[in-house]
Design a protein around this motif. Sequence first.
Motif, PDB file in Angstrom:
ATOM      1  N   GLU A  87    -100.710 -71.850   4.771  1.00 18.76           N
ATOM      2  CA  GLU A  87    -101.440 -70.924   5.637  1.00 18.76           C
ATOM      3  C   GLU A  87    -101.137 -71.243   7.098  1.00 18.76           C
ATOM      4  O   GLU A  87    -101.553 -72.283   7.599  1.00 18.76           O
ATOM      5  CB  GLU A  87    -102.940 -71.032   5.366  1.00 18.76           C
ATOM      6  N   PRO A  88    -100.419 -70.358   7.792  1.00 19.19           N
ATOM      7  CA  PRO A  88    -100.069 -70.644   9.194  1.00 19.19           C
ATOM      8  C   PRO A  88    -101.281 -70.932  10.078  1.00 19.19           C
ATOM      9  O   PRO A  88    -101.211 -71.775  10.966  1.00 19.19           O
ATOM     10  CB  PRO A  88     -99.348 -69.373   9.647  1.00 19.19           C
ATOM     11  N   ALA A  89    -102.385 -70.270   9.825  1.00 15.69           N
ATOM     12  CA  ALA A  89    -103.577 -70.486  10.648  1.00 15.69           C
ATOM     13  C   ALA A  89    -104.151 -71.889  10.472  1.00 15.69           C
ATOM     14  O   ALA A  89    -104.863 -72.376  11.336  1.00 15.69           O
ATOM     15  CB  ALA A  89    -104.646 -69.441  10.320  1.00 15.69           C
ATOM     16  N   TYR A  90    -103.840 -72.540   9.356  1.00 15.70           N
ATOM     17  CA  TYR A  90    -104.329 -73.893   9.125  1.00 15.70           C
ATOM     18  C   TYR A  90    -103.299 -74.960   9.496  1.00 15.70           C
ATOM     19  O   TYR A  90    -103.632 -76.132   9.624  1.00 15.70           O
ATOM     20  CB  TYR A  90    -104.707 -74.099   7.659  1.00 15.70           C
ATOM     21  N   SER A  91    -102.051 -74.571   9.631  1.00 15.26           N
ATOM     22  CA  SER A  91    -100.974 -75.539   9.811  1.00 15.26           C
ATOM     23  C   SER A  91    -101.160 -76.415  11.042  1.00 15.26           C
ATOM     24  O   SER A  91    -100.866 -77.603  11.005  1.00 15.26           O
ATOM     25  CB  SER A  91     -99.614 -74.843   9.846  1.00 15.26           C
ATOM     26  N   LEU A  92    -101.662 -75.833  12.124  1.00 16.61           N
ATOM     27  CA  LEU A  92    -101.837 -76.643  13.331  1.00 16.61           C
ATOM     28  C   LEU A  92    -103.005 -77.615  13.196  1.00 16.61           C
ATOM     29  O   LEU A  92    -102.969 -78.713  13.743  1.00 16.61           O
ATOM     30  CB  LEU A  92    -102.008 -75.758  14.555  1.00 16.61           C
ATOM     31  N   VAL A  93    -104.029 -77.224  12.460  1.00 15.89           N
ATOM     32  CA  VAL A  93    -105.133 -78.147  12.192  1.00 15.89           C
ATOM     33  C   VAL A  93    -104.618 -79.315  11.365  1.00 15.89           C
ATOM     34  O   VAL A  93    -104.893 -80.482  11.662  1.00 15.89           O
ATOM     35  CB  VAL A  93    -106.298 -77.439  11.469  1.00 15.89           C
ATOM     36  N   LEU A  94    -103.831 -79.008  10.354  1.00 22.37           N
ATOM     37  CA  LEU A  94    -103.287 -80.061   9.494  1.00 22.37           C
ATOM     38  C   LEU A  94    -102.367 -80.994  10.266  1.00 22.37           C
ATOM     39  O   LEU A  94    -102.421 -82.211  10.094  1.00 22.37           O
ATOM     40  CB  LEU A  94    -102.562 -79.432   8.301  1.00 22.37           C
ATOM     41  N   GLY A 136    -102.828 -85.241  11.544  1.00 23.67           N
ATOM     42  CA  GLY A 136    -101.858 -86.318  11.392  1.00 23.67           C
ATOM     43  C   GLY A 136    -100.967 -86.244  10.162  1.00 23.67           C
ATOM     44  O   GLY A 136    -100.263 -87.204   9.868  1.00 23.67           O
ATOM     45  N   LEU A 137    -100.993 -85.130   9.445  1.00 22.30           N
ATOM     46  CA  LEU A 137    -100.135 -85.002   8.272  1.00 22.30           C
ATOM     47  C   LEU A 137     -98.677 -85.146   8.675  1.00 22.30           C
ATOM     48  O   LEU A 137     -98.253 -84.600   9.691  1.00 22.30           O
ATOM     49  CB  LEU A 137    -100.346 -83.651   7.588  1.00 22.30           C
ATOM     50  N   GLU A 149    -100.029 -82.476  21.051  1.00 16.64           N
ATOM     51  CA  GLU A 149    -101.267 -82.704  21.804  1.00 16.64           C
ATOM     52  C   GLU A 149    -102.218 -81.515  21.664  1.00 16.64           C
ATOM     53  O   GLU A 149    -103.434 -81.685  21.602  1.00 16.64           O
ATOM     54  CB  GLU A 149    -100.964 -82.964  23.280  1.00 16.64           C
ATOM     55  N   GLU A 150    -101.662 -80.306  21.631  1.00 19.10           N
ATOM     56  CA  GLU A 150    -102.478 -79.103  21.438  1.00 19.10           C
ATOM     57  C   GLU A 150    -103.191 -79.152  20.089  1.00 19.10           C
ATOM     58  O   GLU A 150    -104.348 -78.771  19.980  1.00 19.10           O
ATOM     59  CB  GLU A 150    -101.603 -77.842  21.419  1.00 19.10           C
TER      60      GLU A 150
END
Length: 156
Positions: free
Chosen positions: A80-87, A91-92, A115-116
């Motif tokens: 899910e692209p919307a979750y990828s930055l959270v993941l 630190g994944l 950093e974002e």
Amino acid sequence: MIEIPSASMTADILAREVDFFSIGTNDLIQYALAVDRINEHVSYLYEPMHPAILRIIRGVVQAAHQAGIPAAICGEMAAEPAYSLVLLGLGLDEFSMNPVAIPKVKKVLRMSRFEETQDLVEQVFQFPTASEIEGHVRDWMAERFPEDFTEAYLKI
């Protein structure tokens, strides 16, 4: 594979015995939230952005890194692209997904700074509910990637 809550809670112990972790989000979310994702009567409760799920993932990643091993993620959440930055911000180290999802996730990751993603994670942990986290992440993505995250996509 970290797919059940008991494995996530003993990640520091398990990390001493393995070369890497792979967090299987489909089962982990289902078992941690006690939600059968296939049962139409309760599947709406299956929430990848639930604060408990994010805390579990963060703890597993921290245990892995403290032991000097990488932490990967697989399952629908990784695609899910919307979750990828959270993941990424959690630190994944590696993402495993269906090949059809790779181009969109890759684009989002390449257009972002680490950093974002860490800032996004700090913001996400301020919200008490999955719906608030989900809304914040989707708004954040729409602001940064307006051509990819249309209004229709954001309502999914």
